[in-house]
Design an enzyme around this catalytic site. Structure first.
Site, PDB file in Angstrom:
ATOM      1  N   CYS A 310      31.021  32.099  44.356  1.00 14.33           N
ATOM      2  CA  CYS A 310      30.001  31.768  43.354  1.00 14.33           C
ATOM      3  C   CYS A 310      28.635  32.169  43.889  1.00 14.33           C
ATOM      4  CB  CYS A 310      30.006  30.277  43.044  1.00 14.33           C
ATOM      5  SG  CYS A 310      31.416  29.747  42.064  1.00 14.33           S
ATOM      6  N   GLU A 344      34.944  37.477  43.840  1.00 14.84           N
ATOM      7  CA  GLU A 344      36.145  36.881  43.268  1.00 14.84           C
ATOM      8  C   GLU A 344      36.129  37.027  41.757  1.00 14.84           C
ATOM      9  OE1 GLU A 344      38.360  32.499  43.298  1.00 14.84           O
ATOM     10  OE2 GLU A 344      36.827  32.974  44.781  1.00 14.84           O
TER      11      GLU A 344
END
Length: 450
Positions: A310, A344
């Site tokens: 993140c 990701e």
């Protein structure tokens, strides 16, 4: 919660909701006149409550970013049409709007900025018109991959964080009674949250450490005397530091960090299980301490090539190149680890924009200095960008072709220079490897049986 359903509530006058106006139910599809441009859009009723004897409704604009969700009065709503109405203009077909005005100091001294959700900023952020370093995120630590959770009513409307006030964008699961507060006060050093400013001030008076609870692994030198931190179009080096915070060692801090970021990341779901992650917190540095700007997280042990989970740049610090710096920093860590990296998946829409912009600039910079043919592998080794990301980025630029089962870089110097001209004046904060004092964690070894 403050924004929860209150269908049975009654105002102080003892009257219920007016029966003269139409009543809509949560989950119902309606059309709504949006506050940000005055146009009608298809919306869904998420919640409702009574204010001054009338229902007000929390609406989600269908197929639009949830940061546009808002409370509206019943006069803005009308029943859903059975056929598409010609007046339902799509946001992505609307011309750009001009609403002048810069962020100004509420005190007039230039030292404190009040960051509010101005209509222009709100419109640009929702439709990717800004294009610098808005919030982004990757796979949200492996949770909620499909991102199809229903819209929730935004609870906290504003936070005070250091010298800034920031309007929030999304719901965040702060515990009660904090979740019922319209405004929260956060300590920018510990990320603890308070309902009253006087409680925050008492907390700050007792605080000795004014930096994140981790190791300072990056420290850039301050700019020379008399030189501003930023100069338009130039490569700049503001006084910044990056701290590596272990989610297991500083669990409360990292959980608070996730709660804070959830206010600005729609699809982020993790805020409790932080042990498997490292958090890289970027701070501006001055004589008062270390002021958090943003962060990114990554898994301590990942079998994939993920170098980032993140990432967030706080709204008050956006449009300064910090988002690109954090992405570049993640790739510099990958370089130290000796392996290529990629964020990701899945990426958010804004995340995809930010990473594609970073990849484009880095790859064009490499191609400007290349003479002759170059392979995808060579480009990947030079930039630490995964080969698939290189292929997709160069395909979008028309700089790669597929021939006999192999992707070949076809970099015409003239075409490369034309693309590069778009980045020539972009604000950039370079990552100086000499300022990075960090070594990767040792690879886990298999335990031998006795």
């Amino acid at each position: 919660m403050a924004e929860g359903r209150d269908d049975d509530a009654r105002p102080n006058t003892g009257r219920g909701a007016s029966t003269s106006a139409p009543v809509f139910e949560p989950g119902q599809k309606v059309t709504c006149i949006a506050s940000f441009d005055g146009q009608q859009y298809a919306t869904e009723i998420v919640d409702r409550r009574i204010e001054r004897g009338e229902y007000v409704y929390y609406v989600h604009y269908i197929e639009r970013d949830r940061r546009l969700d808002e409370w509206v009065t019943v006069d803005k709503l009308s029943s859903w049409a059975t056929t598409p109405r010609p007046s339902l203009a799509r946001l992505d077909t609307l011309p750009s709007i001009s609403m002048g005005g810069d962020l100004t100091s509420p005190t007039g001294d230039g030292n404190t900025l009040k960051v509010t959700r101005r209509l222009k900023r709100k419109y640009e952020e929702a439709h990717h018109l800004a294009g610098d370093d808005h919030h982004a995120h990757g796979g949200d630590h492996g949770h909620d991959k499909d991102h199809h959770h229903p819209p929730r009513v935004k609870n906290i409307q504003m936070i005070e964080f250091g010298r800034y006030e920031m309007d929030t964008w999304y719901y965040s699961p702060y515990p009660e009674p904090y979740a019922s507060c319209t405004k929260l006060y956060l300590c920018e050093y510990t990320l603890k949250y308070f309902r009253k400013k006087k409680t925050l001030l008492r907390h700050l008076a007792k605080l000795d450490i004014r930096h994140p609870p981790g190791d300072e692994i990056y420290r850039s030198p301050p700019p020379p005397p008399g030189q501003p931190n930023y100069s338009g179009g130039a490569v700049t080096k503001p006084p910044i530091s990056v701290f590596e915070v272990d989610g297991k060692k500083a669990k409360v801090y990292c959980q608070n960090l996730c709660l804070l970021s959830k206010l600005f990341l729609d699809h982020k779901t993790l805020y409790y299980d932080v042990d498997p992650f490292l958090f890289y917190v970027m701070c501006e540095r001055d004589q008062h301490g270390y002021h958090m700007v943003g962060y990114f997280s990554k898994e301590k042990s990942c079998m994939e090539d993920y170098n980032l989970a993140c990432i967030l740049t706080l709204p008050a610090y956006q449009r300064k190149g910090y988002g690109k710096f954090l992405i570049a920093f993640a790739y510099e860590l990958s370089r130290r680890e000796g392996r290529v990296g990629t964020p990701e998946r899945p990426l958010s829409d804004l995340g995809a924009v930010s990473f594609r912009s970073y990849w484009t600039r880095v790859l064009l910079e490499q191609l400007r200095n290349v003479k002759g043919d170059v392979s995808i592998k060579e480009m990947s080794d030079a930039t630490m960008i995964r080969g698939q990301d290189i292929v997709e980025t160069l395909q979008s630029l028309g700089l790669i072709k597929y021939w006999k089962g192999t992707h070949l870089i076809h970099a015409d110097p003239r075409v490369v220079q034309e693309h590069w001209a778009k980045f020539a004046h972009q604000r950039v904060i370079e990552v100086d490897p000499a300022c990075l004092h960090w070594q990767p964690l040792p690879a886990p070894t298999a335990r031998k049986r006795p």
